[in-house]
Scaffold this motif. Structure first.
Motif, mmCIF file in Angstrom:
data_model
loop_
_atom_site.group_PDB
_atom_site.id
_atom_site.type_symbol
_atom_site.label_atom_id
_atom_site.label_comp_id
_atom_site.label_asym_id
_atom_site.label_seq_id
_atom_site.Cartn_x
_atom_site.Cartn_y
_atom_site.Cartn_z
ATOM 1 N N GLN A 1 3.724 -29.651 -3.000
ATOM 2 C CA GLN A 1 4.076 -30.650 -1.983
ATOM 3 C C GLN A 1 3.127 -31.851 -2.051
ATOM 4 N N ASN A 2 1.851 -31.605 -2.318
ATOM 5 C CA ASN A 2 0.889 -32.713 -2.414
ATOM 6 C C ASN A 2 1.188 -33.608 -3.616
ATOM 7 N N ILE A 3 1.604 -33.007 -4.746
ATOM 8 C CA ILE A 3 1.952 -33.822 -5.921
ATOM 9 C C ILE A 3 3.196 -34.660 -5.625
ATOM 10 N N ILE A 4 4.197 -34.034 -4.985
ATOM 11 C CA ILE A 4 5.415 -34.782 -4.622
ATOM 12 C C ILE A 4 5.059 -35.933 -3.685
ATOM 13 N N GLY A 5 4.178 -35.675 -2.715
ATOM 14 C CA GLY A 5 3.736 -36.730 -1.809
ATOM 15 C C GLY A 5 3.033 -37.853 -2.544
ATOM 16 N N SER A 6 2.204 -37.489 -3.538
ATOM 17 C CA SER A 6 1.477 -38.496 -4.319
ATOM 18 C C SER A 6 2.440 -39.380 -5.109
ATOM 19 N N ILE A 7 3.466 -38.751 -5.725
ATOM 20 C CA ILE A 7 4.458 -39.521 -6.499
ATOM 21 C C ILE A 7 5.234 -40.454 -5.574
ATOM 22 N N LYS A 8 5.654 -39.930 -4.411
ATOM 23 C CA LYS A 8 6.387 -40.757 -3.454
ATOM 24 C C LYS A 8 5.518 -41.920 -2.974
ATOM 25 N N HIS A 9 4.230 -41.666 -2.784
ATOM 26 C CA HIS A 9 3.314 -42.728 -2.350
ATOM 27 C C HIS A 9 3.202 -43.817 -3.407
ATOM 28 N N ASP A 10 3.041 -43.410 -4.679
ATOM 29 C CA ASP A 10 2.912 -44.388 -5.763
ATOM 30 C C ASP A 10 4.170 -45.239 -5.897
ATOM 31 N N LEU A 11 5.335 -44.659 -5.516
ATOM 32 C CA LEU A 11 6.594 -45.401 -5.605
ATOM 33 C C LEU A 11 6.886 -46.188 -4.332
ATOM 34 N N GLY A 12 5.977 -46.131 -3.360
ATOM 35 C CA GLY A 12 6.152 -46.894 -2.130
ATOM 36 C C GLY A 12 7.036 -46.212 -1.094
ATOM 37 N N GLU A 13 7.412 -44.943 -1.314
ATOM 38 C CA GLU A 13 8.218 -44.205 -0.334
ATOM 39 C C GLU A 13 7.270 -43.472 0.618
ATOM 40 N N PHE A 14 6.689 -44.258 1.530
ATOM 41 C CA PHE A 14 5.590 -43.730 2.337
ATOM 42 C C PHE A 14 6.045 -42.660 3.334
ATOM 43 N N SER B 1 6.136 -34.775 2.858
ATOM 44 C CA SER B 1 5.635 -33.741 1.935
ATOM 45 C C SER B 1 4.218 -33.320 2.301
ATOM 46 N N TYR B 2 3.358 -34.314 2.615
ATOM 47 C CA TYR B 2 1.970 -33.988 2.956
ATOM 48 C C TYR B 2 1.888 -33.126 4.222
ATOM 49 N N ILE B 3 2.728 -33.426 5.218
ATOM 50 C CA ILE B 3 2.684 -32.667 6.479
ATOM 51 C C ILE B 3 3.122 -31.216 6.246
ATOM 52 N N LYS B 4 4.137 -31.005 5.398
ATOM 53 C CA LYS B 4 4.548 -29.636 5.059
ATOM 54 C C LYS B 4 3.402 -28.885 4.381
ATOM 55 N N VAL C 1 -2.043 -42.649 2.774
ATOM 56 C CA VAL C 1 -0.720 -43.212 3.070
ATOM 57 C C VAL C 1 -0.823 -44.208 4.221
ATOM 58 N N TYR C 2 -1.513 -43.819 5.304
ATOM 59 C CA TYR C 2 -1.641 -44.730 6.448
ATOM 60 C C TYR C 2 -2.443 -45.980 6.081
ATOM 61 N N LEU C 3 -3.406 -45.839 5.170
ATOM 62 C CA LEU C 3 -4.145 -47.009 4.700
ATOM 63 C C LEU C 3 -3.226 -47.946 3.925
ATOM 64 N N SER C 4 -2.304 -47.363 3.143
ATOM 65 C CA SER C 4 -1.386 -48.171 2.337
ATOM 66 C C SER C 4 -0.425 -48.975 3.204
ATOM 67 N N ILE C 5 -0.058 -48.443 4.378
ATOM 68 C CA ILE C 5 0.869 -49.171 5.261
ATOM 69 C C ILE C 5 0.102 -49.917 6.357
ATOM 70 N N ASN C 6 -1.227 -50.061 6.121
ATOM 71 C CA ASN C 6 -2.099 -50.875 6.982
ATOM 72 C C ASN C 6 -2.249 -50.288 8.394
ATOM 73 N N GLU C 7 -2.007 -48.973 8.547
ATOM 74 C CA GLU C 7 -2.296 -48.286 9.816
ATOM 75 C C GLU C 7 -3.723 -47.748 9.724
ATOM 76 N N LYS C 8 -4.684 -48.673 9.859
ATOM 77 C CA LYS C 8 -6.064 -48.333 9.517
ATOM 78 C C LYS C 8 -6.693 -47.353 10.508
ATOM 79 N N GLN C 9 -6.336 -47.461 11.788
ATOM 80 C CA GLN C 9 -6.919 -46.537 12.768
ATOM 81 C C GLN C 9 -6.454 -45.103 12.516
#
Length: 649
Positions: A80-93, A99-102, A126-134
């Motif tokens: 699930q973490n690898i799938i989350g990483s791939i989705k993140h790299d493709l911008g599917e946040f 995937s990460y929560i599962k 992921v939250y850093l990538s979408i500028n949700e810094k807090q």
């Protein structure tokens, strides 16, 4: 501008480090267990996700399917973490977060601190990538806390550095410095020069923003020293670029230009277009400040050219990512379709299996029922045959039984007729109630034999102004008692004729002797006898004499019922075998109207009532006391009523 250059460079270096060629993937044995297959697919996905995310995604899905089927939770988390990483790299946040929560839920379920900390870090990215810094800070701190408690140094450093970068971007310079400094101390303890380099670069950036230029210069030079020791040209280029920025901030443009030129030389050798672009722009600005306008114009032109090149490259990358997303969506749809088809096939197969099993069960049931029916029919035939035999035997037995019953009925009738005749004789011998009325106007006899003939009897005689009355209870019931009563009755008549001056006690003594003689009880085991009460009443002086052989009488006088007890010895039998048996004679003066009751134990021994128990002596005497105030005939009726009520008749 300096901040964005640092972050983008670090991202680029990290991206380059991920890519691994397909040749590093090793095949696994065909009969390998699911856990080994899952680990193989996870390793393959990790190796391919940098250069071939689509293939990496397919391997990760295969691993995920195996882990779900075989319930391999640790590999499920990794997949699930690898799938989350791939989705993140493709911008599917959003998909990446899903995937990460599962993965996080399973890691917390297993209390796997390493994977929990790792997954929390991924969610923060992921939250850093979408500028949700807090939110990013919150997840990085959770990850850091777990890593610190479990001493996972690499994970500690990962979170410390990211927190430093975020706080720097938020201009929280003191907090950023704190996390960079903690990161540096751990890296120095681990003697990890690469980690020390990044921590120093962060501290240098903070010092520059705080305008602590001297400290920044020292820090950047220390980082440059590490870059030279490790011989990593990219690190050297970054240090020269940062030193150039530092000099330009202090308006030392000549030194700044020298540092930028060194950085550009290395970037050219590495063919790093992005770093070239930054160097061209910085050289244009620096030469402009030095009023070297030709050089400034030259570098500005180079900046525009390479910017267009980078834009084209970035557009190609964006298009490539879009194509990969599209391919992955199609792949997911295809996988979902195949999954649904497989489920449908499984349902169809299961229905066929169930149908086949049901047919087998029905066939077996029919066969079993047929066998049972055949067996039952066989048993039924045998039972019918036995029943026919038994019917014949029963018919024969019934005929014999009917003949026997007829014979017994005839004999029983003969016996009954004899007993009825004997009863008639007994009734004839016993004195009629009218005889009592000759001497006592108010009198009654309550006589209810249990059997056809009775073992109780009563007797009356008159001699010389005295009326003698006796009531006796002979041993036994029925025929035996009746014979004994006849003997007693006859002997009393004989004794009263023999004695000239008779008294109740004397009569009892004579009766005892005659019973012993008549029944030959001196030399035999016969113990038949009787309990008897005898009263003598003188009509002139109204004196009542009484004597009892184990038999009592009761007298109701002046509203009181008094019981007179006889001697404990019986007449004849076990307790009367003494020839010189003496009995007590009571003289009772009747001064007022009185009722004398002579009674056996027949009434008080009757079973009945709500609990089917004996009437008992106490209750009987209470009954006599209650009815004694009524006329004699009414008392007789009341005794009848009480008797029948108790018996339930």
């Amino acid at each position: 501008m300096i901040k964005s250059i640092l972050i983008l460079l670090l991202t680029h270096f990290a991206y380059c480090a991920v890519g691994v060629s397909d040749s590093s993937i090793v095949n696994f044995p065909k009969n390998a267990p699911d856990s080994i297959k899952a680990n193989y697919y996870i390793k393959a996905a990790n190796n391919l996700k940098g250069n071939s995310p689509q293939e990496a995604y397919e391997f990760a899905l295969k691993a995920l399917k195996l882990t779900e089927t075989s319930n391999i939770l640790t590999s499920y988390i990794d997949a699930q973490n690898i799938i989350g990483s791939i989705k993140h790299d493709l911008g599917e946040f959003n998909n990446a977060l899903e995937s990460y929560i599962k993965a996080l839920e399973k890691a917390e379920l297993l209390h796997d601190n390493f994977r929990t900390s790792q997954t929390l870090n991924y969610i923060g990215i992921v939250y850093l990538s979408i500028n949700e810094k807090q939110l990013a800070i919150s997840y990085f701190k959770q990850s850091l806390s777990i890593a610190e408690n479990t001493k996972y140094n690499n994970q500690i450093l990962n979170n410390l550095y990211k927190l430093g970068v975020i706080y720097e971007s938020l201009d929280s310079l003191n907090l950023a410095y704190k996390y960079y400094k903690r990161s540096l101390l751990i890296e120095e303890e681990m003697k990890n020069k690469e980690g020390m380099f990044y921590s120093l670069m962060g501290i240098g950036s903070i010092s520059t923003k705080k305008e602590n230029f001297y400290q920044a210069y020292i820090i950047y030079n220390r980082a440059l020293q590490i870059a030279n020791e490790t011989e990593v040209l990219a690190y050297q280029s970054l240090c020269y670029s940062k030193l150039g920025d530092l000099m330009r901030e202090q308006k030392e443009y000549v030194k700044a230009r020298d540092f930028y030129l060194k950085a550009l030389t290395i970037a050219d050798s590495l063919n790093f277009n992005k770093e070239r672009k930054d160097c061209y722009f910085n050289l244009a600005k620096t030469n402009e400040s030095l009023e070297f306008y030709n050089d400034a114009y030259y570098y500005l032109g180079r900046y525009v050219d390479i910017k267009d090149t980078l834009f084209s490259q970035e557009a190609s990358v964006r298009n490539l990512r879009m194509q990969i997303r599209f391919d992955l969506k199609n792949k997911e749809k295809e996988i979902e379709f195949l999954k649904q088809k497989e489920q449908q096939n499984n349902i169809t197969r299961n229905f066929l299996i169930i149908g086949f099993v049901l047919i087998l069960l029905v066939a077996f049931l029919l066969f079993y029922l047929n066998r049972i029916k055949q067996h039952s029919n066989k048993l039924l035939k045998e039972q019918n045959r036995e029943i026919e035999q038994q019917k014949e035997e029963i018919g024969t037995n019934l005929e014999q039984l009917a003949a026997t019953n007829t014979e017994l009925a005839a004999k029983n009738q003969q016996i009954t007729d004899s007993l009825v005749y004997a009863s008639t004789i007994q009734e004839t011998i016993l004195p009629h109630s009218n005889i009592f009325k000759n001497y006592f106007k108010d009198s009654f006899v309550f006589f209810k034999p249990r059997d056809i003939v009775s073992g109780d009897f009563y007797w009356i005689n008159y001699r010389k102004g005295n009326v003698f009355i006796a009531l006796a209870d002979c041993t036994g019931h029925g025929v035996a008692g009746a014979f004994m009563s006849m003997i007693g009755y006859t002997l009393l008549n004989s004794i009263i004729e023999e004695i000239s001056d008779a008294s109740p006690a004397l009569i009892l003594e004579k009766l005892n002797i005659k019973i012993l003689e008549t029944m030959h009880q001196h030399d035999s085991s016969h113990d038949d006898g009787m309990d008897i009460a005898i009263c003598s009443y003188n009509l002139k002086n109204r004196i009542l004499e009484y004597s009892g052989a184990n038999q009592n009488i009761a007298i109701a006088q002046n509203g009181e019922l008094k019981v007179y007890n006889g001697d404990i010895s019986s007449i004849g039998g076990t307790f009367g075998k003494k020839e010189e048996q003496n009995f007590t004679n009571y003289n009772i003066e009747i001064t007022t109207e009185a009722t004398v009751y002579l009674y056996s134990d027949g009434f008080q021994d009757q079973f009945g009532g709500p609990n089917n128990q004996k009437y008992m002596s106490e209750q009987f005497l209470s009954l006599l006391n209650n009815i004694s105030q009524f006329p004699l005939q009414q008392q007789n009726d009341m005794l009848n009523l009480a008797f029948n009520d108790w018996k339930g008749t």
